[in-house]
Enzyme design. Structure first.
Site, PDB file in Angstrom:
ATOM      1  N   TRP A 129      -7.150   3.118 -11.078  1.00  0.00           N
ATOM      2  CA  TRP A 129      -6.469   3.084  -9.780  1.00  0.00           C
ATOM      3  C   TRP A 129      -7.181   2.118  -8.838  1.00  0.00           C
ATOM      4  O   TRP A 129      -6.551   1.320  -8.145  1.00  0.00           O
ATOM      5  CB  TRP A 129      -6.393   4.489  -9.174  1.00  0.00           C
ATOM      6  CG  TRP A 129      -5.752   4.510  -7.818  1.00  0.00           C
ATOM      7  CD1 TRP A 129      -6.385   4.565  -6.607  1.00  0.00           C
ATOM      8  CD2 TRP A 129      -4.344   4.457  -7.523  1.00  0.00           C
ATOM      9  NE1 TRP A 129      -5.467   4.561  -5.587  1.00  0.00           N
ATOM     10  CE2 TRP A 129      -4.208   4.497  -6.128  1.00  0.00           C
ATOM     11  CE3 TRP A 129      -3.208   4.382  -8.310  1.00  0.00           C
ATOM     12  CZ2 TRP A 129      -2.970   4.460  -5.488  1.00  0.00           C
ATOM     13  CZ3 TRP A 129      -1.967   4.348  -7.674  1.00  0.00           C
ATOM     14  CH2 TRP A 129      -1.866   4.385  -6.284  1.00  0.00           C
ATOM     15  N   TRP A 130      -8.499   2.196  -8.806  1.00  0.00           N
ATOM     16  CA  TRP A 130      -9.254   1.283  -7.942  1.00  0.00           C
ATOM     17  C   TRP A 130      -8.966  -0.171  -8.299  1.00  0.00           C
ATOM     18  O   TRP A 130      -8.776  -1.000  -7.417  1.00  0.00           O
ATOM     19  CB  TRP A 130     -10.748   1.552  -8.055  1.00  0.00           C
ATOM     20  CG  TRP A 130     -11.225   2.818  -7.413  1.00  0.00           C
ATOM     21  CD1 TRP A 130     -10.529   3.645  -6.564  1.00  0.00           C
ATOM     22  CD2 TRP A 130     -12.506   3.404  -7.572  1.00  0.00           C
ATOM     23  NE1 TRP A 130     -11.301   4.710  -6.199  1.00  0.00           N
ATOM     24  CE2 TRP A 130     -12.522   4.588  -6.797  1.00  0.00           C
ATOM     25  CE3 TRP A 130     -13.627   3.055  -8.301  1.00  0.00           C
ATOM     26  CZ2 TRP A 130     -13.654   5.409  -6.729  1.00  0.00           C
ATOM     27  CZ3 TRP A 130     -14.743   3.871  -8.222  1.00  0.00           C
ATOM     28  CH2 TRP A 130     -14.746   5.030  -7.438  1.00  0.00           C
ATOM     29  N   TYR A 162      -4.186  15.627   1.232  1.00  0.00           N
ATOM     30  CA  TYR A 162      -4.747  14.276   1.344  1.00  0.00           C
ATOM     31  C   TYR A 162      -3.762  13.460   2.154  1.00  0.00           C
ATOM     32  O   TYR A 162      -2.634  13.246   1.741  1.00  0.00           O
ATOM     33  CB  TYR A 162      -4.929  13.686  -0.058  1.00  0.00           C
ATOM     34  CG  TYR A 162      -5.767  12.432  -0.179  1.00  0.00           C
ATOM     35  CD1 TYR A 162      -6.096  11.632   0.915  1.00  0.00           C
ATOM     36  CD2 TYR A 162      -6.223  12.029  -1.426  1.00  0.00           C
ATOM     37  CE1 TYR A 162      -6.856  10.489   0.770  1.00  0.00           C
ATOM     38  CE2 TYR A 162      -6.981  10.874  -1.582  1.00  0.00           C
ATOM     39  CZ  TYR A 162      -7.300  10.114  -0.486  1.00  0.00           C
ATOM     40  OH  TYR A 162      -8.050   8.982  -0.639  1.00  0.00           O
ATOM     41  N   TYR A 180       0.837  -1.204   0.000  1.00  0.00           N
ATOM     42  CA  TYR A 180       0.000   0.000   0.000  1.00  0.00           C
ATOM     43  C   TYR A 180       0.873   1.257   0.000  1.00  0.00           C
ATOM     44  O   TYR A 180       0.658   2.175  -0.796  1.00  0.00           O
ATOM     45  CB  TYR A 180      -0.936  -0.015   1.210  1.00  0.00           C
ATOM     46  CG  TYR A 180      -1.972   1.074   1.196  1.00  0.00           C
ATOM     47  CD1 TYR A 180      -3.193   0.893   0.550  1.00  0.00           C
ATOM     48  CD2 TYR A 180      -1.741   2.289   1.834  1.00  0.00           C
ATOM     49  CE1 TYR A 180      -4.147   1.893   0.539  1.00  0.00           C
ATOM     50  CE2 TYR A 180      -2.696   3.298   1.823  1.00  0.00           C
ATOM     51  CZ  TYR A 180      -3.895   3.089   1.179  1.00  0.00           C
ATOM     52  OH  TYR A 180      -4.847   4.087   1.166  1.00  0.00           O
ATOM     53  N   HIS A 186       1.322   4.067  -3.093  1.00  0.00           N
ATOM     54  CA  HIS A 186       1.010   5.479  -2.887  1.00  0.00           C
ATOM     55  C   HIS A 186       2.256   6.359  -3.021  1.00  0.00           C
ATOM     56  O   HIS A 186       2.143   7.513  -3.440  1.00  0.00           O
ATOM     57  CB  HIS A 186       0.309   5.683  -1.545  1.00  0.00           C
ATOM     58  CG  HIS A 186      -1.143   5.351  -1.621  1.00  0.00           C
ATOM     59  ND1 HIS A 186      -1.604   4.053  -1.598  1.00  0.00           N
ATOM     60  CD2 HIS A 186      -2.230   6.146  -1.766  1.00  0.00           C
ATOM     61  CE1 HIS A 186      -2.920   4.067  -1.710  1.00  0.00           C
ATOM     62  NE2 HIS A 186      -3.318   5.319  -1.818  1.00  0.00           N
TER      63      HIS A 186
END
Length: 104
Positions: free
Chosen positions: A76-77, A41, A18, A22
């Site tokens: 992306w999802w 964010y 993860y 990112h």
């Protein structure tokens, strides 16, 4: 400026993947977020529960969760679906959180 928060769930053992994904956030996705009004964010992880806590500063009324029709967001999802809890369309299962305190 509006502050939005929501939580999502990371699959166990996927923290490093993860973070890596990112850290290599696609430039075109970052541009979409910025263009939609997301100026900040942050995502935090509770390692005990695998809960991801996300925070966004947004100009306007909508944050990243309203970008579901964008093809890059959908891509992306799909890229992230193997390491998170997701809905049938690969979007992360997320829960909006109510702000109950803010100190400036």
């Amino acid at each position: 400026m509006q502050r939005l928060a929501f939580k999502m769930k990371l699959n166990p053992g996927q923290k490093d993947v993860y973070i890596k994904r990112h850290n290599e956030l696609w430039p075109e996705l970052k541009k979409i977020l910025k263009d939609s009004g997301v100026s900040e964010y942050s995502i935090f992880l509770d390692e005990e529960t695998h809960t991801l806590f996300a925070f966004q500063k947004v100009s306007g009324q909508e944050g990243s969760q309203e970008l579901s029709n964008n093809p890059i967001v959908k891509k992306w999802w799909a890229f992230m679906a193997d390491i998170m809890e997701t809905n049938p369309d690969n979007s992360p299962i997320s829960y909006s959180l109510e702000e109950v305190f803010y100190m400036k």
